[in-house]
Scaffold this motif. Structure first.
Motif, PDB file in Angstrom:
ATOM      1  N   ALA A  47       0.829  -1.209   0.000  1.00 38.43           N
ATOM      2  CA  ALA A  47       0.000   0.000   0.000  1.00 38.43           C
ATOM      3  C   ALA A  47       0.861   1.255   0.000  1.00 38.43           C
ATOM      4  CB  ALA A  47      -0.914   0.000   1.221  1.00 38.43           C
ATOM      5  N   GLN A  48       0.235   2.360  -0.408  1.00 38.65           N
ATOM      6  CA  GLN A  48       0.879   3.665  -0.365  1.00 38.65           C
ATOM      7  C   GLN A  48       0.484   4.367   0.930  1.00 38.65           C
ATOM      8  OE1 GLN A  48      -0.362   6.493  -3.402  1.00 38.65           O
ATOM      9  NE2 GLN A  48       1.669   7.407  -3.460  1.00 38.65           N
ATOM     10  N   LEU A  49       1.357   5.240   1.416  1.00 41.26           N
ATOM     11  CA  LEU A  49       1.080   5.990   2.641  1.00 41.26           C
ATOM     12  C   LEU A  49       0.459   7.336   2.307  1.00 41.26           C
ATOM     13  CD1 LEU A  49       1.279   6.368   5.719  1.00 41.26           C
ATOM     14  CD2 LEU A  49       3.603   7.253   5.378  1.00 41.26           C
ATOM     15  N   ASN A  50      -0.634   7.643   2.989  1.00 42.13           N
ATOM     16  CA  ASN A  50      -1.281   8.958   2.908  1.00 42.13           C
ATOM     17  C   ASN A  50      -1.068   9.635   4.257  1.00 42.13           C
ATOM     18  OD1 ASN A  50      -3.144  11.118   3.007  1.00 42.13           O
ATOM     19  ND2 ASN A  50      -4.593  10.071   1.671  1.00 42.13           N
ATOM     20  N   VAL A  51      -0.293  10.709   4.278  1.00 39.51           N
ATOM     21  CA  VAL A  51       0.048  11.404   5.524  1.00 39.51           C
ATOM     22  C   VAL A  51      -1.083  12.356   5.902  1.00 39.51           C
ATOM     23  CG1 VAL A  51       1.664  12.968   6.662  1.00 39.51           C
ATOM     24  CG2 VAL A  51       2.515  11.230   5.060  1.00 39.51           C
ATOM     25  N   VAL A  52      -1.755  12.077   7.010  1.00 38.21           N
ATOM     26  CA  VAL A  52      -2.842  12.940   7.484  1.00 38.21           C
ATOM     27  C   VAL A  52      -2.219  14.092   8.268  1.00 38.21           C
ATOM     28  CG1 VAL A  52      -4.973  13.067   8.822  1.00 38.21           C
ATOM     29  CG2 VAL A  52      -4.400  10.971   7.575  1.00 38.21           C
ATOM     30  N   SER A  53      -2.232  15.261   7.656  1.00 33.27           N
ATOM     31  CA  SER A  53      -1.516  16.422   8.205  1.00 33.27           C
ATOM     32  C   SER A  53      -2.455  17.483   8.755  1.00 33.27           C
ATOM     33  CB  SER A  53      -0.623  17.031   7.122  1.00 33.27           C
ATOM     34  OG  SER A  53      -1.361  17.292   5.937  1.00 33.27           O
ATOM     35  N   LYS A  54      -3.703  17.101   9.027  1.00 32.32           N
ATOM     36  CA  LYS A  54      -4.688  18.096   9.447  1.00 32.32           C
ATOM     37  C   LYS A  54      -4.355  18.724  10.793  1.00 32.32           C
ATOM     38  CE  LYS A  54      -7.732  14.534  11.405  1.00 32.32           C
ATOM     39  NZ  LYS A  54      -9.076  13.922  11.369  1.00 32.32           N
ATOM     40  N   PHE A  55      -3.747  17.969  11.720  1.00 30.25           N
ATOM     41  CA  PHE A  55      -3.503  18.505  13.060  1.00 30.25           C
ATOM     42  C   PHE A  55      -2.544  19.683  13.028  1.00 30.25           C
ATOM     43  CE2 PHE A  55       0.641  16.715  13.091  1.00 30.25           C
ATOM     44  CZ  PHE A  55       1.321  17.369  14.110  1.00 30.25           C
ATOM     45  N   CYS A  56      -1.589  19.672  12.090  1.00 31.97           N
ATOM     46  CA  CYS A  56      -0.598  20.762  12.002  1.00 31.97           C
ATOM     47  C   CYS A  56      -0.941  21.735  10.888  1.00 31.97           C
ATOM     48  CB  CYS A  56       0.807  20.198  11.821  1.00 31.97           C
ATOM     49  SG  CYS A  56       1.096  19.319  10.255  1.00 31.97           S
TER      50      CYS A  56
ATOM     51  N   ASP B 201      -6.069  16.603   4.571  1.00 31.93           N
ATOM     52  CA  ASP B 201      -6.426  17.659   5.510  1.00 31.93           C
ATOM     53  C   ASP B 201      -7.942  17.769   5.556  1.00 31.93           C
ATOM     54  OD1 ASP B 201      -6.615  20.209   6.978  1.00 31.93           O
ATOM     55  OD2 ASP B 201      -4.493  20.423   6.473  1.00 31.93           O
ATOM     56  N   SER B 202      -8.445  18.336   6.657  1.00 30.61           N
ATOM     57  CA  SER B 202      -9.883  18.545   6.803  1.00 30.61           C
ATOM     58  C   SER B 202     -10.320  19.922   6.325  1.00 30.61           C
ATOM     59  CB  SER B 202     -10.293  18.368   8.270  1.00 30.61           C
ATOM     60  OG  SER B 202     -10.117  17.039   8.681  1.00 30.61           O
ATOM     61  N   ASN B 203      -9.379  20.813   6.100  1.00 33.06           N
ATOM     62  CA  ASN B 203      -9.694  22.178   5.690  1.00 33.06           C
ATOM     63  C   ASN B 203      -8.832  22.533   4.482  1.00 33.06           C
ATOM     64  OD1 ASN B 203     -11.536  23.180   7.986  1.00 33.06           O
ATOM     65  ND2 ASN B 203      -9.789  22.315   9.083  1.00 33.06           N
ATOM     66  N   MET B 204      -9.477  22.718   3.335  1.00 35.05           N
ATOM     67  CA  MET B 204      -8.702  22.877   2.113  1.00 35.05           C
ATOM     68  C   MET B 204      -7.915  24.184   2.072  1.00 35.05           C
ATOM     69  SD  MET B 204     -11.591  23.409  -0.850  1.00 35.05           S
ATOM     70  CE  MET B 204     -12.642  24.855  -0.925  1.00 35.05           C
ATOM     71  N   GLU B 205      -8.287  25.164   2.912  1.00 34.66           N
ATOM     72  CA  GLU B 205      -7.510  26.404   2.964  1.00 34.66           C
ATOM     73  C   GLU B 205      -6.055  26.137   3.358  1.00 34.66           C
ATOM     74  OE1 GLU B 205     -10.412  25.967   4.296  1.00 34.66           O
ATOM     75  OE2 GLU B 205     -11.765  27.472   3.440  1.00 34.66           O
ATOM     76  N   ASN B 206      -5.823  25.053   4.110  1.00 34.02           N
ATOM     77  CA  ASN B 206      -4.463  24.758   4.549  1.00 34.02           C
ATOM     78  C   ASN B 206      -3.546  24.403   3.384  1.00 34.02           C
ATOM     79  OD1 ASN B 206      -5.006  25.216   7.264  1.00 34.02           O
ATOM     80  ND2 ASN B 206      -5.648  23.109   7.620  1.00 34.02           N
TER      81      ASN B 206
ATOM     82  N   THR C  86      -0.473  14.851  -4.124  1.00 33.77           N
ATOM     83  CA  THR C  86      -1.896  14.551  -4.208  1.00 33.77           C
ATOM     84  C   THR C  86      -2.520  15.010  -2.907  1.00 33.77           C
ATOM     85  OG1 THR C  86      -1.572  12.637  -5.649  1.00 33.77           O
ATOM     86  CG2 THR C  86      -3.640  12.744  -4.410  1.00 33.77           C
ATOM     87  N   LYS C  87      -3.392  16.000  -2.988  1.00 36.88           N
ATOM     88  CA  LYS C  87      -3.965  16.627  -1.800  1.00 36.88           C
ATOM     89  C   LYS C  87      -5.404  16.139  -1.634  1.00 36.88           C
ATOM     90  CE  LYS C  87      -2.996  20.507  -3.778  1.00 36.88           C
ATOM     91  NZ  LYS C  87      -2.207  19.893  -4.890  1.00 36.88           N
ATOM     92  N   CYS C  88      -5.650  15.471  -0.511  1.00 35.50           N
ATOM     93  CA  CYS C  88      -6.956  14.867  -0.255  1.00 35.50           C
ATOM     94  C   CYS C  88      -7.721  15.689   0.780  1.00 35.50           C
ATOM     95  CB  CYS C  88      -6.796  13.443   0.269  1.00 35.50           C
ATOM     96  SG  CYS C  88      -5.818  12.372  -0.801  1.00 35.50           S
ATOM     97  N   LEU C  89      -8.968  15.990   0.464  1.00 36.66           N
ATOM     98  CA  LEU C  89      -9.837  16.659   1.430  1.00 36.66           C
ATOM     99  C   LEU C  89     -10.701  15.578   2.079  1.00 36.66           C
ATOM    100  CD1 LEU C  89     -10.656  19.417   2.588  1.00 36.66           C
ATOM    101  CD2 LEU C  89     -12.434  19.537   0.821  1.00 36.66           C
ATOM    102  N   ILE C  90     -10.426  15.285   3.347  1.00 36.13           N
ATOM    103  CA  ILE C  90     -11.096  14.165   4.006  1.00 36.13           C
ATOM    104  C   ILE C  90     -12.306  14.604   4.832  1.00 36.13           C
ATOM    105  CG2 ILE C  90      -9.127  12.588   4.021  1.00 36.13           C
ATOM    106  CD1 ILE C  90      -8.457  13.541   6.825  1.00 36.13           C
ATOM    107  N   LYS C  91     -12.544  15.890   4.922  1.00 33.51           N
ATOM    108  CA  LYS C  91     -13.797  16.402   5.481  1.00 33.51           C
ATOM    109  C   LYS C  91     -14.355  17.386   4.466  1.00 33.51           C
ATOM    110  CE  LYS C  91     -14.128  19.598   8.685  1.00 33.51           C
ATOM    111  NZ  LYS C  91     -14.003  20.310   9.978  1.00 33.51           N
ATOM    112  N   THR C  92     -15.153  16.855   3.563  1.00 30.61           N
ATOM    113  CA  THR C  92     -15.656  17.663   2.457  1.00 30.61           C
ATOM    114  C   THR C  92     -17.016  18.248   2.795  1.00 30.61           C
ATOM    115  OG1 THR C  92     -14.496  16.203   0.907  1.00 30.61           O
ATOM    116  CG2 THR C  92     -16.191  17.658  -0.001  1.00 30.61           C
TER     117      THR C  92
END
Length: 359
Positions: free
Chosen positions: A27-36, A59-64, A77-83
């Motif tokens: 599998a590939q790693l997706n780094v969840v960086s929303k906390f920072c 991230d949960s906020n695309m502005e980041n 590849t930027k994923c929005l996980i709270k759309t």
């Protein structure tokens, strides 16, 4: 001034360990960086790893995403996980370099909003599955039907997040069901491969046992990488570093406090609405008042680096510690350091009065 420090070499060690777990499971790693808030310094550092560069973040906020360097952003590849529907509606107004490439979606109205966008503005879609967490997600039996209803959208696969709201732990049977759904989407959409993304860090135990191999294509992790801890499992991850992110509070005052001053006074509620401490303590203790309070980090989530420092209490703006037993010479203007967990670091990162450094 209080400040956070991300200790990048400790984070890099955890990142490398998580990469190995992903490779073990194909599998590939997706780094969840929303906390920072997708801190550009740490994302850049991970992207520059010579052999295993970070290429996917969430991230949960695309502005980041707009905080990133434009060239770096184009390589991710930027994923929005709270759309949100409002996020989708704003996509055309954002500079393309900072738009999310992939949306994790759990509601038909969101899909209709994506369909209303110009074709060139539509990101990839991952359908979130509901497997018992009772938060966001389509019922398993509805996912293929939802996919068939939206043929114009670039649906690439399915996602699940374990142990989030309800504490439901991951199991292989559920992962197999999702893998079957991902394979059906692949065939219906004539895709090069199936796509199943699983998170959060709690799936690391299945990955450690190699039980995700051949079933998942992506593992999402944030807490494991940045804190070396699995809060859902209530455990430190073996071989991972936990001293990764620290919070330093500046000392506003150091003085001796005589508990005799409490005598003869009525005790009500504190400034935060809690019951006051009515214990009949006596004697004189040396206390330090720090320049951050619960708006930056909760004391229950902090561990003093100086083991002789004891957390006493907090208001919204201040934290009080007992330094009576410490051998350190604390004084106003100096700092006291704490190691943080996911919750305390997240609060601090979102507080604009607490700068963050990467070293």
């Amino acid at each position: 001034m209080a400040y956070c420090t991300i200790h990048k070499h400790a984070v890099a060690s955890n990142y490398d360990q998580m990469i190995l777990l992903c490779k073990k499971n194909g599998a590939q790693l997706n780094v969840v960086s929303k906390f920072c808030l997708s801190n550009p310094d740490i994302i850049s550092f991970l992207h520059d790893r010579p052999d295993t560069p970070c290429t996917v973040i969430s991230d949960s906020n695309m502005e980041n995403f707009s905080r990133l360097d434009e060239t770096l952003s184009l390589h991710l590849t930027k994923c929005l996980i709270k759309t949100r529907v409002s996020d989708i509606q704003r996509l055309p107004s954002l500079k393309k370099a900072f738009r999310p490439n992939r949306l994790f979606v759990s509601d038909m109205d969101m899909l209709l909003s994506v369909a209303a966008l110009p074709e060139d503005d539509r990101p990839e879609i991952v359908l979130i599955a509901e497997t018992g967490d009772l938060k966001d997600g389509f019922p398993l039996n509805d996912i293929l039907m939802v996919c068939e209803k939206m043929p114009i959208l670039n649906v690439i696969g399915v996602s699940v997040n374990f142990s989030c709201l309800s504490g439901i732990l991951p199991d292989v049977d559920t992962v197999r069901k999702l893998a079957d759904i991902a394979s059906c989407i692949q065939k219906k959409r004539n895709l090069a491969r199936p796509f199943l993304s699983v998170g959060g860090t709690v799936v690391q135990q299945l990955a450690r046992d190699g039980k995700l191999n051949g079933l998942v294509q992506e593992i999402r992790s944030g807490e494991g990488i940045f804190f070396g801890y699995d809060s859902s499992g209530g455990m430190k991850i073996p071989g991972f570093c936990t001293k990764t992110i620290s919070l330093d509070g500046e000392i506003v005052e150091v003085s001796e406090k005589d508990f005799a001053l409490r005598q003869g006074h009525l005790a009500g509620f504190t400034a935060t609405g809690d019951m006051s401490d009515r214990r009949l303590e006596t004697g004189v203790r040396k206390r330090a008042v720090l320049d951050f309070g619960i708006l930056a980090a909760f004391q229950k989530d902090l561990v003093p680096v100086d083991e002789k420092v004891a957390l006493v209490g907090q208001t919204f703006d201040f934290t009080v510690v007992d330094v009576t037993d410490s051998c350190q010479q604390y004084a106003a203007g100096k700092t006291i350091r704490f190691y943080t967990n996911y919750a305390s670091a997240s609060f601090a990162m979102m507080n604009r009065f607490v700068p963050c450094y990467v070293e």
